[in-house]
Design a protein around this motif. Sequence first.
Motif, PDB file in Angstrom:
ATOM      1  N   TRP A  50      32.491  34.624  37.092  1.00 59.64           N
ATOM      2  CA  TRP A  50      33.201  34.210  38.314  1.00 59.64           C
ATOM      3  C   TRP A  50      34.035  35.355  38.865  1.00 59.64           C
ATOM      4  N   LEU A  51      34.770  36.044  37.988  1.00 54.29           N
ATOM      5  CA  LEU A  51      35.608  37.150  38.440  1.00 54.29           C
ATOM      6  C   LEU A  51      34.757  38.301  38.977  1.00 54.29           C
ATOM      7  N   ARG A  52      33.656  38.598  38.308  1.00 57.48           N
ATOM      8  CA  ARG A  52      32.757  39.653  38.799  1.00 57.48           C
ATOM      9  C   ARG A  52      32.180  39.286  40.165  1.00 57.48           C
ATOM     10  N   PHE A  53      31.833  38.004  40.332  1.00 59.12           N
ATOM     11  CA  PHE A  53      31.252  37.577  41.605  1.00 59.12           C
ATOM     12  C   PHE A  53      32.242  37.795  42.747  1.00 59.12           C
ATOM     13  N   MET A  54      33.538  37.646  42.457  1.00 59.12           N
ATOM     14  CA  MET A  54      34.551  37.894  43.481  1.00 59.12           C
ATOM     15  C   MET A  54      34.872  39.385  43.607  1.00 59.12           C
ATOM     16  N   GLN A  55      34.076  40.217  42.927  1.00 56.36           N
ATOM     17  CA  GLN A  55      34.155  41.677  42.978  1.00 56.36           C
ATOM     18  C   GLN A  55      35.412  42.239  42.317  1.00 56.36           C
ATOM     19  N   LEU A  56      35.967  41.497  41.341  1.00 56.34           N
ATOM     20  CA  LEU A  56      36.939  42.111  40.449  1.00 56.34           C
ATOM     21  C   LEU A  56      36.187  42.935  39.422  1.00 56.34           C
ATOM     22  N   CYS A  57      36.855  43.910  38.826  1.00 58.79           N
ATOM     23  CA  CYS A  57      36.191  44.850  37.925  1.00 58.79           C
ATOM     24  C   CYS A  57      36.619  44.597  36.481  1.00 58.79           C
ATOM     25  N   PRO A  58      35.672  44.506  35.546  1.00 58.84           N
ATOM     26  CA  PRO A  58      36.055  44.401  34.137  1.00 58.84           C
ATOM     27  C   PRO A  58      36.786  45.662  33.704  1.00 58.84           C
ATOM     28  N   ALA A  59      37.911  45.493  33.029  1.00 56.90           N
ATOM     29  CA  ALA A  59      38.711  46.656  32.644  1.00 56.90           C
ATOM     30  C   ALA A  59      38.032  47.494  31.576  1.00 56.90           C
ATOM     31  N   GLY A  60      37.211  46.875  30.761  1.00 54.43           N
ATOM     32  CA  GLY A  60      36.550  47.600  29.679  1.00 54.43           C
ATOM     33  C   GLY A  60      36.017  46.615  28.665  1.00 54.43           C
ATOM     34  N   VAL A  61      35.188  47.102  27.763  1.00 50.04           N
ATOM     35  CA  VAL A  61      34.514  46.214  26.821  1.00 50.04           C
ATOM     36  C   VAL A  61      35.503  45.454  25.943  1.00 50.04           C
ATOM     37  N   ARG A  62      36.649  46.035  25.630  1.00 49.64           N
ATOM     38  CA  ARG A  62      37.619  45.358  24.767  1.00 49.64           C
ATOM     39  C   ARG A  62      38.502  44.376  25.528  1.00 49.64           C
TER      40      ARG A  62
END
Length: 358
Positions: free
Chosen positions: A284-296
């Motif tokens: 959901w967050l990715r779909f709103m074009q937020l970025c994952p901070a990192g794998v951890r």
Amino acid sequence: MHVPKARKGMPSPKLDRATFRSRYLEQFRDPAFDPMRAAIDEIAGAAWDAYDNSRKSPQTAKAGPGYADPDYDLSTDWIAAKAAVDAARAENADREGPCRFLIVNGSPRSEHTCPGEMSKSWRLIDIAKKALEADDSEVEILDLSRVTSEYGRNIHPCKACFSTAAALCHFPCSCYPNHSLGQTHDWMNEIYPMWIRAHGVMIVTPVHWYSPTSPLKLMMDRLVCADGGNPDPTSTHGKKAEEAKQIELRGWDYPRQLANRCFSVVVHGDVEGAENVRRAIADWLRFMQLCPAGVRAELDRYIGYWEPYATSHEALDKDEAVQGEVRNAALTLLEGVRQARAGMQINAGSHLKAPREK
């Protein structure tokens, strides 16, 4: 251009006066109200008049310059919500300001209501908050357990305007408050600026029946307007479906209000569903074009797996590894936000040592 008409045909939910009065007076059943029954009856009459005449927004002001229809009467509630969002956007854009973080507690459990005990999510949030606190950061906590424990803290359901036409879904949401239906005390007008202000968002939540919790899902649904919603309610003259359909079919640019913020997600469970819920929230967050901070920064874990619920806090006391992983998720988010604000490619958390090996 062919513009489809809005489809109609569902049964009316309109109440007759007697049913409305009965429901309205339910909130005054406490005997403490008995000396005021005559006054309450008068108030019930005024409430019926507002309901019967559908006065959703009894206080309005002209939209003014900058809107498609400057003469349109906008709700003063919406005008105030828009001003708060604009102020938050300016804080987010301030290059000299601190790194701003929002931590969301998705658990409805609280010692201040029926469960009589704090949630494990709240304890994990305390770990994350301490990790995020730095000279260059500012941390805000959104505690969704207030929906269950605090008077007047409501997140009303999304009415799915977006499904009729994107332009019918206004940002901030204009569906609430609806004074004629008693749909007031909507918390979202305070929540929207929290998300807009943040450079990094961390959600910490338990699993409820293989799904996000009720308060978290309510908030998620109501954030739909921040991802492609219409910033100008005058362009659709309120909720005129055909006008909104025409605007969308002419070409809609889907403004992404939350794009490029970093995120972290921590989901914990007891027996099942943690991975799926973590995935659903992250997607959901990715779909709103937020970025994952990192794998951890993305974590799903079980605390006290298949152990008694009565000892779940003791299980968390002993699980130092999951405490360390939550700390690392927050540190990864902190590093990711710093990298993003410096214009660097986000590669946060790669140097952090995992609290447990494979």
